[in-house]
Design a protein around this motif. Sequence first.
Motif, PDB file in Angstrom:
ATOM      1  N   SER A   1      -5.393   4.097  -0.112  1.00  9.28           N
ATOM      2  CA  SER A   1      -5.960   3.975   1.577  1.00  9.28           C
ATOM      3  C   SER A   1      -4.540   5.296   2.030  1.00  9.28           C
ATOM      4  CB  SER A   1      -4.248   2.845   2.066  1.00  9.28           C
ATOM      5  OG  SER A   1      -3.532   2.276   0.984  1.00  9.28           O
TER       6      SER A   1
ATOM      7  N   ASN B   1       0.588  -1.035  -0.254  1.00  6.77           N
ATOM      8  CA  ASN B   1       0.028   0.066  -0.252  1.00  6.77           C
ATOM      9  C   ASN B   1       0.684   1.622  -0.421  1.00  6.77           C
ATOM     10  OD1 ASN B   1       0.792   0.098   2.952  1.00  6.77           O
ATOM     11  ND2 ASN B   1      -0.898  -0.212   3.538  1.00  6.77           N
TER      12      ASN B   1
ATOM     13  N   ASP C   1      -2.576  -0.181  -3.607  1.00  6.17           N
ATOM     14  CA  ASP C   1      -2.831  -1.489  -3.071  1.00  6.17           C
ATOM     15  C   ASP C   1      -2.629  -2.009  -3.790  1.00  6.17           C
ATOM     16  OD1 ASP C   1      -3.344   0.286  -1.091  1.00  6.17           O
ATOM     17  OD2 ASP C   1      -5.620   0.439  -0.871  1.00  6.17           O
TER      18      ASP C   1
END
Length: 290
Positions: free
Chosen positions: A101, A70, A201
Motif C-alpha cells: 500500500s 499500513n 499492512d
Amino acid sequence: YALGTATTANPDNLTAVTVNETAAELENLSASTSYKIWVRSNCGSGSYGSWTGPFNFTTPCSPVETFSENFDASTNFPNCFKKVGTSGSAYVQNAGSNVASSPNNVYLYGSVLAFPPVSNANSGTHSLKFKARAAYTAGNNSIIVGYLTDANDANSFVSLQTFTATSTTVFEIFTANLGTLPLSNTIAIKHTGANSVVLDDISWAPTLSIGDFDSNAFNFYPNPVKNSLYLSHNQDIESVTIFNLLGQEVAKQKVNSNQAQIDMFFLNSGTYIVKISAENQIKTLKILKD
C-alpha cells in the motif's frame, strides 16, 4: 516535583506537588504518553532547592482487541509500534511504487518489531496477518512471529511461527495463527538471516472461520499415540499438519481420502497439535505422543 508533557519547557509554569517521602507514585497518567518530571528539595519555611531534570518517560500502551496498520501516514513508527533492542534495523521508509500500500512500508533486518499490546493474545480467536517480500535478495530470510515476555527486551522474544519471503517484487500474504500459545500480550516479529525483508499492512484481527467438522462424522484413535494416529471422516481429508506447542510445523501429510494413517513414531514424546483439513473445514486435535 513538577510533572509536565513532553512539550513542557519550564517547570516553574507547572503546579508543583509536595511529597514528604523519599518516593512518590504518579497517578492518573494517560497511556502511551510521553512525560517530563522535575524534582527539587523542600528546605522548609517556603524555601526550595533548584529543579533537577527533566527526566523523561513514556507510559505503556493500553491493550487493544485489534489493530491494522499500513504505515502510510508517516515515516515514523505509529504509536505503540516500535523497534526493540539495539541490534539490526527496523524503520518505516518511503518505498515508492514497490509497496503493498503506497507509499510506505517497514524495512526489517536483524531486529525485532513489536506491536501494540493486545488483550486477547492467547484467546485463540485472533491471528496476525501481514504482507512481506524480500528487500533485495530472495530467500535466506526468516520472518519469525512470536511474543515478548518483556516488551522492552529483544532477548525475551519467544518464537512461534516462521515464514520466508521468496520474492523481491511480489508481496506474499502470511497469516500466523498463534492459538493459545502466546504467554504475554506483546506480539512481535523478529528477522534473522542474511537478507533483509520489508513488511506492510500488518493486522491483528479475528481469525476467519472456515467451518468445523461434524463431530458425529469424524473419528480418531488412539490418544495417546505410540506409532500412528488413525483418522476417518465422511468426507475426503485433504491434509494433516502436526505442530509442536511452540507452533512449529514438525510434519505434514497429504491424504485425499476419507481415512488416514498418520505416522508419529518419529516424534519425541510430548503434546502436539494436529490440524486436519477437509472440504474447507478445519479440525484441530491435541494429541499426546508416548
